[in-house]
Design a protein around this motif. Structure first.
Motif, PDB file in Angstrom:
ATOM      1  N   CYS A  77      -1.431  -3.652  26.817  1.00  0.00           N
ATOM      2  CA  CYS A  77      -0.255  -3.954  26.016  1.00  0.00           C
ATOM      3  C   CYS A  77      -0.576  -3.746  24.545  1.00  0.00           C
ATOM      4  O   CYS A  77      -1.541  -4.289  24.029  1.00  0.00           O
ATOM      5  CB  CYS A  77       0.178  -5.408  26.269  1.00  0.00           C
ATOM      6  SG  CYS A  77       1.648  -5.895  25.348  1.00  0.00           S
ATOM      7  N   ARG A  78       0.237  -2.937  23.892  1.00  0.00           N
ATOM      8  CA  ARG A  78       0.046  -2.646  22.480  1.00  0.00           C
ATOM      9  C   ARG A  78       1.268  -3.115  21.715  1.00  0.00           C
ATOM     10  O   ARG A  78       2.393  -2.771  22.046  1.00  0.00           O
ATOM     11  CB  ARG A  78      -0.137  -1.147  22.259  1.00  0.00           C
ATOM     12  CG  ARG A  78      -1.223  -0.533  23.118  1.00  0.00           C
ATOM     13  CD  ARG A  78      -2.608  -0.912  22.648  1.00  0.00           C
ATOM     14  NE  ARG A  78      -3.611  -0.199  23.411  1.00  0.00           N
ATOM     15  CZ  ARG A  78      -4.908  -0.301  23.188  1.00  0.00           C
ATOM     16  NH1 ARG A  78      -5.368  -1.085  22.236  1.00  0.00           N
ATOM     17  NH2 ARG A  78      -5.773   0.376  23.914  1.00  0.00           N
ATOM     18  N   SER A  79       1.097  -3.883  20.678  1.00  0.00           N
ATOM     19  CA  SER A  79       2.220  -4.362  19.884  1.00  0.00           C
ATOM     20  C   SER A  79       2.617  -3.325  18.859  1.00  0.00           C
ATOM     21  O   SER A  79       1.790  -2.782  18.151  1.00  0.00           O
ATOM     22  CB  SER A  79       1.830  -5.664  19.169  1.00  0.00           C
ATOM     23  OG  SER A  79       2.827  -6.030  18.239  1.00  0.00           O
ATOM     24  N   VAL A  80       3.945  -3.058  18.776  1.00  0.00           N
ATOM     25  CA  VAL A  80       4.407  -2.113  17.772  1.00  0.00           C
ATOM     26  C   VAL A  80       4.384  -2.741  16.391  1.00  0.00           C
ATOM     27  O   VAL A  80       4.669  -2.075  15.408  1.00  0.00           O
ATOM     28  CB  VAL A  80       5.832  -1.609  18.083  1.00  0.00           C
ATOM     29  CG1 VAL A  80       5.853  -0.857  19.375  1.00  0.00           C
ATOM     30  CG2 VAL A  80       6.831  -2.763  18.117  1.00  0.00           C
ATOM     31  N   HIS A  81       4.058  -4.024  16.313  1.00  0.00           N
ATOM     32  CA  HIS A  81       3.947  -4.684  15.018  1.00  0.00           C
ATOM     33  C   HIS A  81       2.524  -4.597  14.477  1.00  0.00           C
ATOM     34  O   HIS A  81       2.218  -5.141  13.425  1.00  0.00           O
ATOM     35  CB  HIS A  81       4.391  -6.155  15.140  1.00  0.00           C
ATOM     36  CG  HIS A  81       5.819  -6.297  15.589  1.00  0.00           C
ATOM     37  ND1 HIS A  81       6.891  -5.921  14.810  1.00  0.00           N
ATOM     38  CD2 HIS A  81       6.343  -6.748  16.748  1.00  0.00           C
ATOM     39  CE1 HIS A  81       8.022  -6.156  15.462  1.00  0.00           C
ATOM     40  NE2 HIS A  81       7.710  -6.641  16.641  1.00  0.00           N
ATOM     41  N   ALA A  82       1.645  -3.915  15.236  1.00  0.00           N
ATOM     42  CA  ALA A  82       0.283  -3.697  14.758  1.00  0.00           C
ATOM     43  C   ALA A  82       0.317  -2.727  13.594  1.00  0.00           C
ATOM     44  O   ALA A  82       1.332  -2.114  13.282  1.00  0.00           O
ATOM     45  CB  ALA A  82      -0.584  -3.164  15.898  1.00  0.00           C
ATOM     46  N   ASP A  83      -0.827  -2.565  12.930  1.00  0.00           N
ATOM     47  CA  ASP A  83      -0.910  -1.652  11.800  1.00  0.00           C
ATOM     48  C   ASP A  83      -0.512  -0.240  12.232  1.00  0.00           C
ATOM     49  O   ASP A  83      -1.113   0.321  13.156  1.00  0.00           O
ATOM     50  CB  ASP A  83      -2.341  -1.665  11.269  1.00  0.00           C
ATOM     51  CG  ASP A  83      -2.530  -0.653  10.161  1.00  0.00           C
ATOM     52  OD1 ASP A  83      -3.245   0.334  10.376  1.00  0.00           O
ATOM     53  OD2 ASP A  83      -1.944  -0.870   9.086  1.00  0.00           O
ATOM     54  N   PRO A  84       0.516   0.361  11.594  1.00  0.00           N
ATOM     55  CA  PRO A  84       0.984   1.686  12.012  1.00  0.00           C
ATOM     56  C   PRO A  84      -0.111   2.742  11.964  1.00  0.00           C
ATOM     57  O   PRO A  84      -0.180   3.602  12.851  1.00  0.00           O
ATOM     58  CB  PRO A  84       2.102   1.996  11.002  1.00  0.00           C
ATOM     59  CG  PRO A  84       2.587   0.659  10.551  1.00  0.00           C
ATOM     60  CD  PRO A  84       1.372  -0.210  10.521  1.00  0.00           C
ATOM     61  N   SER A  85      -0.957   2.707  10.947  1.00  0.00           N
ATOM     62  CA  SER A  85      -2.029   3.679  10.838  1.00  0.00           C
ATOM     63  C   SER A  85      -2.995   3.562  12.016  1.00  0.00           C
ATOM     64  O   SER A  85      -3.444   4.567  12.578  1.00  0.00           O
ATOM     65  CB  SER A  85      -2.767   3.503   9.514  1.00  0.00           C
ATOM     66  OG  SER A  85      -3.816   4.427   9.394  1.00  0.00           O
ATOM     67  N   ALA A  86      -3.296   2.327  12.413  1.00  0.00           N
ATOM     68  CA  ALA A  86      -4.199   2.103  13.546  1.00  0.00           C
ATOM     69  C   ALA A  86      -3.562   2.583  14.847  1.00  0.00           C
ATOM     70  O   ALA A  86      -4.235   3.164  15.706  1.00  0.00           O
ATOM     71  CB  ALA A  86      -4.563   0.622  13.638  1.00  0.00           C
ATOM     72  N   TRP A  87      -2.253   2.349  14.993  1.00  0.00           N
ATOM     73  CA  TRP A  87      -1.563   2.818  16.196  1.00  0.00           C
ATOM     74  C   TRP A  87      -1.579   4.339  16.250  1.00  0.00           C
ATOM     75  O   TRP A  87      -1.815   4.932  17.306  1.00  0.00           O
ATOM     76  CB  TRP A  87      -0.123   2.305  16.220  1.00  0.00           C
ATOM     77  CG  TRP A  87       0.562   2.583  17.526  1.00  0.00           C
ATOM     78  CD1 TRP A  87       0.579   1.785  18.637  1.00  0.00           C
ATOM     79  CD2 TRP A  87       1.302   3.759  17.878  1.00  0.00           C
ATOM     80  NE1 TRP A  87       1.295   2.393  19.653  1.00  0.00           N
ATOM     81  CE2 TRP A  87       1.744   3.600  19.207  1.00  0.00           C
ATOM     82  CE3 TRP A  87       1.636   4.930  17.189  1.00  0.00           C
ATOM     83  CZ2 TRP A  87       2.506   4.565  19.864  1.00  0.00           C
ATOM     84  CZ3 TRP A  87       2.393   5.899  17.844  1.00  0.00           C
ATOM     85  CH2 TRP A  87       2.830   5.713  19.165  1.00  0.00           C
ATOM     86  N   GLY A  88      -1.322   4.993  15.118  1.00  0.00           N
ATOM     87  CA  GLY A  88      -1.364   6.446  15.075  1.00  0.00           C
ATOM     88  C   GLY A  88      -2.733   6.985  15.441  1.00  0.00           C
ATOM     89  O   GLY A  88      -2.851   7.983  16.165  1.00  0.00           O
TER      90      GLY A  88
END
Length: 243
Positions: A77-88
């Motif tokens: 499970c990955r939160s879309v509220h995580a750091d956008p750069s880290a998600w990218g």
């Protein structure tokens, strides 16, 4: 876990096997056929005409991959509220794995380029950015939309709104990341001689995406098209930057 086999039609490909585009992740489901190309429901991928192309990004049959129909292991499970750069960067890592395992030896692979996440940022409660690879450039959003609702299943189309207008995305699934929605900008990357030019082009596309619709006049080469086709406007910006 979903895995990808060889590109194109294999001898052991079942008539009911679903095939996923390696460029935009649109899924061809034989049970549904292709209404755009007037392909009847029940038509196996192997039975499609040789000149059939992806209805979403115009990729040829050779760029489709078979999807195993086994039990799927749910991604973390990955939160879309995580750091956008880290998600990218997490998404880029998944594509680097795909690059090394299945793409590098294919003729659509531009050896001058690498996989890079460009400009991933928060937008309307989600995350949006551009994914550059040696074989495509896509707008990508994380797996929940502005209303925090789940995306539809892989292969479904989804219309999302940005300052420049509405864009149609295709929902797909990437191992270790989960569901994403992609809008194809470029499905051939051989116009780029290096990552610097590809990166600049991706940044230009993001700037266009985030510019209000009434600012389109600042791009004289933009075609006068409807909102659902505004990705063609972005492609016009891309062509301008690549020239």
């Amino acid at each position: 876990m979903t895995s990808f086999e060889n590109f194109g039609v294999r001898e052991d490909l079942a008539d009911g096997a679903r095939m996923e585009c390696g460029i935009c992740w649109m899924v061809y489901d034989p049970a549904e056929g292709d209404e755009t190309a007037r392909i009847a429901a029940g038509t196996a991928f192997a039975a499609l005409p040789e000149d059939w192309r992806c209805p979403n990004c115009d990729a040829p049959k050779s760029k489709f991959m078979s999807i195993e129909h086994g039990a799927r292991e749910q991604p973390p499970c990955r939160s879309v509220h995580a750091d956008p750069s880290a998600w990218g960067e997490m998404l880029a890592a998944a594509y680097r794995d795909i690059s090394d395992r299945t793409m590098r030896e294919l003729p659509i692979f531009n050896d001058a380029l690498s996989v890079e996440a460009i400009g991933f940022r928060a937008h309307e409660g989600g995350i949006v950015g551009v994914m550059v690879t040696p074989w495509f450039m896509n707008l990508v959003v994380a797996a929940t939309n502005a209303a925090s609702q789940s995306f539809p299943g892989p292969g479904s189309n989804l219309r999302l709104r940005f300052p420049s207008g509405d864009f149609e995305f295709t929902v797909g699934e990437v191992a270790a990341v989960g569901a994403i929605a992609s809008c194809s900008l470029l499905s051939s990357m051989f116009g780029f001689k290096d990552m610097a030019s590809a990166r600049a082009t991706a940044e230009a596309a993001l700037a266009a995406l985030m510019s209000p619709a009434n600012h389109l006049v600042s791009y004289p080469d933009a075609p006068h098209i409807g909102s659902i086709d505004r990705r063609h406007f972005l492609r016009g910006v891309l062509a301008k930057w690549r020239a």
